[in-house]
Design a protein around this motif. Structure first.
Motif, short mmCIF file in Angstrom:
data_model
loop_
_atom_site.label_atom_id
_atom_site.label_comp_id
_atom_site.label_asym_id
_atom_site.label_seq_id
_atom_site.Cartn_x
_atom_site.Cartn_y
_atom_site.Cartn_z
N UNK A 1 19.20 -35.12 -13.01
CA UNK A 1 19.49 -35.20 -14.46
C UNK A 1 19.30 -35.67 -15.42
N UNK A 2 17.70 -36.67 -14.56
CA UNK A 2 17.29 -37.11 -15.36
C UNK A 2 16.58 -37.30 -16.69
N UNK A 3 16.66 -36.63 -17.92
CA UNK A 3 15.38 -36.59 -18.71
C UNK A 3 14.15 -36.41 -18.97
N UNK A 4 13.96 -37.96 -18.35
CA UNK A 4 12.96 -38.31 -18.90
C UNK A 4 11.81 -37.62 -17.67
N UNK A 5 10.31 -37.58 -17.79
CA UNK A 5 9.53 -37.20 -17.30
C UNK A 5 9.14 -38.35 -16.08
N UNK A 6 9.25 -37.35 -14.95
CA UNK A 6 9.11 -38.23 -13.66
C UNK A 6 8.01 -37.28 -11.74
N UNK A 7 6.97 -37.63 -11.84
CA UNK A 7 6.22 -36.87 -10.44
C UNK A 7 7.07 -36.34 -9.40
N UNK A 8 7.58 -34.99 -9.32
CA UNK A 8 8.36 -35.01 -8.29
C UNK A 8 7.59 -34.28 -7.03
N UNK A 9 8.64 -34.77 -6.31
CA UNK A 9 7.84 -34.33 -4.29
C UNK A 9 8.49 -34.07 -3.36
N UNK A 10 8.24 -32.40 -2.96
CA UNK A 10 8.26 -31.66 -2.08
C UNK A 10 8.77 -32.13 -1.23
N UNK A 11 8.40 -33.58 -0.64
CA UNK A 11 8.30 -34.05 0.57
C UNK A 11 10.05 -35.16 0.24
N UNK A 12 10.39 -35.92 -0.57
CA UNK A 12 11.37 -36.42 -0.11
C UNK A 12 11.90 -35.27 -0.80
N UNK A 13 11.99 -34.21 -1.98
CA UNK A 13 13.12 -33.00 -1.89
C UNK A 13 13.66 -32.42 -0.63
N UNK A 14 13.03 -32.79 0.73
CA UNK A 14 12.92 -32.10 1.71
C UNK A 14 13.77 -32.66 2.60
N UNK A 15 13.49 -34.36 2.34
CA UNK A 15 14.30 -35.32 3.40
C UNK A 15 15.36 -35.56 2.86
N UNK A 16 15.61 -35.81 1.13
CA UNK A 16 16.59 -36.47 0.80
C UNK A 16 17.24 -35.74 0.10
#
Length: 260
Positions: A203-218
């Motif tokens: 729910x973080x409102x600030x912008x940051x770099x997303x990662x499909x790799x991280x999403x798949x892992x955790x």
């Protein structure tokens, strides 16, 4: 540390039970108006309870209003070198205040430990800690050694000409709360580790770099950048995530209010 938690409200009891789930040895002291809980000790007046337990524990966690706690402590305080660590949590579990024996007695560390468990904001007013303005977010593959994590952090800080003396926290996601290398790295660097709940990161409102790799892992959009942003107040990302051999490091700065 030998720890006790004290409360006199149903909401406070819920917070204490949440703490006890992670700290099984925590001794609960509950007002006698509350429902009985196995293993807990009851009391009638906190003003009478506090002097009797003050010297029995290394740390006291009050889930209660600050004013009540201050008044109950007044007659027992002797020295920051001998008094127990005292922290205060509001019944909404929003803030954890390091109230007494912050540095010498360990209340600062206890406040962070409690905040990590209940996903609250630690409030630490010790001058040497409050002036620090950097937060390092860290993510890593499972099983990374502490020496490698420390080396990655040091490399990024050196490359960016940033001093570790300015670092208030290391920060990571709750899925990494038991990552031994990361826990050891925090101890080696002597920097507290903040644990940020996964749902808070989502729910973080600030912008940051997303990662499909991280999403798949955790199952998180990212770790290092949002953890750094969320572990402080009025933060901005000054170093985007840097990947170093299975370790990601990002740095956020807290924008302290100007005194000018």
């Amino acid at each position: 540390m030998k720890l006790a938690a004290i409360t006199f409200s149903p909401q406070g009891l819920l917070v204490c039970q949440q703490l006890q789930n992670k700290i099984p040895e925590l001794q609960l002291y509950l007002h006698d108006a509350l429902d009985f809980c196995e293993g807990a000790q009851s009391f009638t007046r906190v003003m009478e309870l506090t002097p009797t337990i003050f010297s029995k524990y290394h740390g006291l966690i009050y889930v209660a209003p600050c004013g009540v706690v201050v008044r109950s402590l007044a007659g027992s305080i002797v020295s920051k070198l001998t008094d127990p660590a005292v922290v205060v949590v509001d019944v909404g579990a929003r803030h954890v205040v390091s109230l007494l024996s912050g540095h010498e007695g360990g209340a600062n560390d206890l406040a962070i430990r409690v905040a990590n468990i209940i996903d609250a904001e630690p409030v630490i007013s010790t001058t040497t800690e409050a002036v620090k303005d950097l937060i390092i977010g860290v993510g890593c593959r499972r099983g990374k050694a502490a020496v490698d994590i420390v080396a990655a952090i040091q490399k990024v800080m050196e490359q960016q000409a940033l001093s570790l003396a300015r670092v208030r926290y290391l920060a990571t996601a709750d899925v990494k709360a038991d990552e031994l290398g990361l826990l050891q790295a925090a101890r080696i660097l002597n920097i507290p580790l903040r644990i940020i709940a996964g749902e808070t990161i989502r729910q973080c409102p600030q912008k940051f770099t997303s990662s499909e790799f991280v999403a798949g892992k955790v199952n998180l959009p990212a770790v290092a950048e949002p953890a750094a942003l969320l572990a402080g107040r009025r933060t901005s990302l000054i170093v985007q995530k840097q990947a170093l051999n299975g370790i990601t490091v990002a740095v956020a700065q807290e924008n302290c209010l100007s005194l000018a």
